[in-house]
Design an enzyme around this catalytic site. Sequence first.
Site, short mmCIF file in Angstrom:
data_model
loop_
_atom_site.label_atom_id
_atom_site.label_comp_id
_atom_site.label_asym_id
_atom_site.label_seq_id
_atom_site.Cartn_x
_atom_site.Cartn_y
_atom_site.Cartn_z
N HIS A 90 0.08 -63.98 -27.00
CA HIS A 90 1.31 -64.68 -26.64
C HIS A 90 2.13 -65.04 -27.87
O HIS A 90 1.61 -65.08 -28.99
CB HIS A 90 1.06 -65.95 -25.80
CG HIS A 90 0.20 -67.00 -26.42
ND1 HIS A 90 -1.16 -67.07 -26.24
CD2 HIS A 90 0.50 -68.06 -27.21
CE1 HIS A 90 -1.65 -68.12 -26.88
NE2 HIS A 90 -0.65 -68.75 -27.50
N HIS A 139 4.37 -70.27 -32.81
CA HIS A 139 3.24 -69.47 -33.31
C HIS A 139 3.12 -68.15 -32.55
O HIS A 139 3.73 -67.97 -31.50
CB HIS A 139 1.91 -70.25 -33.25
CG HIS A 139 1.43 -70.64 -31.87
ND1 HIS A 139 1.65 -71.87 -31.31
CD2 HIS A 139 0.70 -69.97 -30.95
CE1 HIS A 139 1.07 -71.94 -30.12
NE2 HIS A 139 0.48 -70.79 -29.87
N GLU A 190 -2.35 -68.12 -34.31
CA GLU A 190 -3.48 -68.52 -33.45
C GLU A 190 -4.33 -67.28 -33.22
O GLU A 190 -3.79 -66.19 -33.00
CB GLU A 190 -2.95 -69.05 -32.11
CG GLU A 190 -4.06 -69.48 -31.13
CD GLU A 190 -3.49 -70.03 -29.80
OE1 GLU A 190 -2.26 -70.08 -29.62
OE2 GLU A 190 -4.33 -70.40 -28.96
#
Length: 134
Positions: free
Chosen positions: A7, A79, A130
């Site tokens: 994502h 992020h 991440e």
Amino acid sequence: MIGRLNHVAIAVPDLEAGIAQYRDVLGAKVSEPQDEPDHGVTVVFVELPNTKIELLYPLGDNSPIKGFLEKNASGGIHHVCYEVDDILAARDKLQASGARVLGDGEPKIGAHGKPVLFLHPKDFNGTLVELEQV
Ligand SMILES: C[C@@H](C(=O)O)C(=O)SCCNC(=O)CCNC(=O)[C@H](O)C(C)(C)COP(=O)(O)OP(=O)(O)OC[C@H]1O[C@@H](n2cnc3c(N)ncnc32)[C@H](O)[C@@H]1OP(=O)(O)O
Ligand SMILES: [Co+2]
């Protein structure tokens, strides 16, 4: 080591407005808001055919996105999340290369119920990364 883009997260100053924009204006499939108290955020997932967008809104007094929204009042890309097969092996390799793993270095369970870790944005071209074990 890294695999698919899981994502891209966007911090939003107004969650309902963000949901309405992605659902009604952009015509995307949008999840219900999900509180993630361990992460200090409320999350909404926008499902795209090839990846997801994560809308982030602060939750609680010590949200890690509070400072970001103060600096970026209209919101911004917060992020990117890459998938890895083995998050502990990935962490050890990254730390050995000098990258800073945020927090205590131990994975937490993320919004998809899978272990996640974050890498300092100053070590990755100004981008918070991440990692999610899939
Ligand atoms: C639910 C889960 C999931 O998907 O499963 C999630 O995603 S949870 C998503 C929310 N959780 C997280 O973000 C956890 C990891 N994040 C953190 O630990 C923190 O947010 C940090 C990345 C360490 C930043 O903390 P804080 O805002 O207090 O730091 P700071 O103001 O001292 O910032 C230090 C420098 O980094 C920059 N900086 C801060 N956040 C940034 C970001 N998202 N992208 C790029 N740069 C960033 C600041 O502008 C500053 O640069 P200058 O010095 O040049 O001004
Ligand atoms: Co995320």
